[in-house]
Design a protein around this motif. Sequence first.
Motif, mmCIF file in Angstrom:
data_model
loop_
_atom_site.group_PDB
_atom_site.id
_atom_site.type_symbol
_atom_site.label_atom_id
_atom_site.label_comp_id
_atom_site.label_asym_id
_atom_site.label_seq_id
_atom_site.Cartn_x
_atom_site.Cartn_y
_atom_site.Cartn_z
ATOM 1 N N LYS A 195 0.837 -1.501 -0.187
ATOM 2 C CA LYS A 195 0.054 -0.006 0.164
ATOM 3 C C LYS A 195 0.597 1.467 0.238
ATOM 4 C CE LYS A 195 -3.876 0.020 -0.020
ATOM 5 N NZ LYS A 195 -4.785 0.425 -0.947
ATOM 6 N N VAL A 196 2.317 1.485 0.744
ATOM 7 C CA VAL A 196 2.195 2.677 0.720
ATOM 8 C C VAL A 196 3.605 2.626 -0.660
ATOM 9 C CG1 VAL A 196 4.541 3.110 2.007
ATOM 10 C CG2 VAL A 196 3.154 2.274 2.999
ATOM 11 N N ALA A 197 3.880 1.038 -0.927
ATOM 12 C CA ALA A 197 4.798 1.657 -2.543
ATOM 13 C C ALA A 197 3.650 1.962 -3.273
ATOM 14 C CB ALA A 197 4.753 -0.037 -2.551
ATOM 15 N N ALA A 198 2.208 1.562 -2.978
ATOM 16 C CA ALA A 198 1.514 2.559 -3.908
ATOM 17 C C ALA A 198 1.108 4.015 -3.903
ATOM 18 C CB ALA A 198 0.209 1.709 -4.333
ATOM 19 N N VAL A 199 1.318 4.488 -3.022
ATOM 20 C CA VAL A 199 1.084 5.620 -2.212
ATOM 21 C C VAL A 199 2.388 6.701 -3.043
ATOM 22 C CG1 VAL A 199 0.734 7.046 -0.645
ATOM 23 C CG2 VAL A 199 -0.431 5.466 -0.405
ATOM 24 N N VAL A 200 2.998 6.439 -2.823
ATOM 25 C CA VAL A 200 4.801 6.744 -3.094
ATOM 26 C C VAL A 200 4.959 7.043 -4.843
ATOM 27 C CG1 VAL A 200 6.847 6.467 -3.228
ATOM 28 C CG2 VAL A 200 5.919 6.215 -1.105
ATOM 29 N N ALA A 201 4.261 6.059 -4.785
ATOM 30 C CA ALA A 201 4.130 5.768 -6.768
ATOM 31 C C ALA A 201 3.101 7.327 -7.302
ATOM 32 C CB ALA A 201 3.777 4.466 -7.285
ATOM 33 N N THR A 202 2.167 7.326 -6.742
ATOM 34 C CA THR A 202 1.363 8.830 -6.901
ATOM 35 C C THR A 202 2.382 9.766 -7.117
ATOM 36 O OG1 THR A 202 0.767 9.281 -4.313
ATOM 37 C CG2 THR A 202 -1.195 7.275 -6.094
ATOM 38 N N GLY A 203 3.296 10.102 -6.163
ATOM 39 C CA GLY A 203 3.953 11.085 -6.021
ATOM 40 C C GLY A 203 2.918 12.486 -5.724
ATOM 41 N N ALA A 204 1.719 11.756 -4.371
ATOM 42 C CA ALA A 204 1.525 12.652 -3.898
ATOM 43 C C ALA A 204 1.494 13.279 -2.314
ATOM 44 C CB ALA A 204 -0.472 12.036 -3.554
ATOM 45 N N ALA A 205 1.150 13.980 -2.122
ATOM 46 C CA ALA A 205 1.916 14.697 -0.981
ATOM 47 C C ALA A 205 1.299 14.576 0.549
ATOM 48 C CB ALA A 205 1.850 16.336 -0.744
ATOM 49 N N VAL A 206 -0.160 13.705 0.170
ATOM 50 C CA VAL A 206 -0.983 13.428 1.007
ATOM 51 C C VAL A 206 -1.854 12.137 0.432
ATOM 52 C CG1 VAL A 206 -3.018 13.670 2.168
ATOM 53 C CG2 VAL A 206 -1.329 15.883 1.838
ATOM 54 N N CYS A 207 -1.841 11.261 1.503
ATOM 55 C CA CYS A 207 -2.582 9.612 1.212
ATOM 56 C C CYS A 207 -4.183 10.162 2.365
ATOM 57 C CB CYS A 207 -2.704 8.820 1.831
ATOM 58 S SG CYS A 207 -3.556 7.316 1.230
ATOM 59 N N GLY A 219 0.100 5.780 7.580
ATOM 60 C CA GLY A 219 1.488 6.839 7.870
ATOM 61 C C GLY A 219 2.498 6.373 8.692
ATOM 62 N N GLY A 220 2.397 5.506 9.405
ATOM 63 C CA GLY A 220 3.350 5.274 10.051
ATOM 64 C C GLY A 220 3.942 4.004 8.932
ATOM 65 N N GLY A 221 4.204 3.478 8.238
ATOM 66 C CA GLY A 221 4.802 3.305 6.873
ATOM 67 C C GLY A 221 5.383 3.911 6.545
ATOM 68 N N LEU A 222 4.820 4.979 5.658
ATOM 69 C CA LEU A 222 5.131 6.192 5.348
ATOM 70 C C LEU A 222 6.321 7.001 6.393
ATOM 71 C CD1 LEU A 222 2.075 8.125 3.346
ATOM 72 C CD2 LEU A 222 3.628 6.943 2.387
ATOM 73 N N SER A 223 5.867 7.279 7.199
ATOM 74 C CA SER A 223 6.785 7.886 8.278
ATOM 75 C C SER A 223 8.033 7.442 7.876
ATOM 76 C CB SER A 223 6.872 8.256 9.600
ATOM 77 O OG SER A 223 6.487 7.273 10.308
ATOM 78 N N ALA A 229 5.778 12.215 2.368
ATOM 79 C CA ALA A 229 3.979 12.156 2.111
ATOM 80 C C ALA A 229 3.776 12.094 3.702
ATOM 81 C CB ALA A 229 3.713 11.152 1.365
ATOM 82 N N ARG A 230 2.223 12.378 3.832
ATOM 83 C CA ARG A 230 1.497 11.917 4.908
ATOM 84 C C ARG A 230 0.120 11.867 5.008
ATOM 85 N NH1 ARG A 230 -0.310 16.959 8.071
ATOM 86 N NH2 ARG A 230 -1.330 15.739 9.534
#
Length: 248
Positions: A195-207, A219-223, A229-230
């Motif tokens: 899931k975190v890899a998918a979020v990062v792939a979007t280039g989004a600043a916010v999920c 959020g824990g995974g992103l941090s 990203a947050r």
Amino acid sequence: MRVALFATCLVDGLFPDVGRATVRLLRRLGHEVSFPDQQSCCGQMHLNTGYPAQALPLIRRHTRVFRGYDAIVAPSGSCTGAIRHQHADTARRFGDDKLAEAAEAIATRTYELSEFLVDATGVTDVGAYFPHRVTYHPTCHSLRLLRVGAKPLTLLRAVEGIELAELPAAESCCGFGGTFALKNSAVSQAMLADKVAAVVATGAAVCSAGDSSCLMHIGGGLSRLRVGARTLHLAQILASTRSEPALV
């Protein structure tokens, strides 16, 4: 409309800004919003881990505290799902038909936030302003139990300044699942990594999402990756305006 906020345990204890944002948003839209201070856990945790008898007093309390309101709004798909699909059935399981009827009456007036805005009030543009790139994770209970569908995305697309990025494999679980993350931590962490890899792939600043529990997990995974990203609850984005921006 006379609306009660059901904050949920996680919001009340760990993410109070989500509750405040929900109230601010609803009041901006003209609703009379109350926070019944005798509210407590809805019992979802007890029900989902095999302790229905312990959930029964919580169901009684919930139906007592929230009677008399036109609508009950929760910033959570999972807790809304428990109220709508488990409370009355649990009461009947223990032979309390009167409680079951009261729980059913409460259930018909209980909404997840995006449901309330789109279905109950017909609002899709809440007048929000959020000039950031955002991706949206549809949480499992909101997607599969409540079937909110595209309502959260409809609300986000109307936000001024937002750049909405499609999340790859959006319908895949983030791996939280309440006590699942504790009892099956290795599987949970593998699902979170995807899931975190998918979020990062979007280039989004916010999920964003409609459940603080899933956002806590993501959020824990992103941090830990420190990618910049947050996470931010849907309510916080929708409550954001030029004069009261959400902190990013």
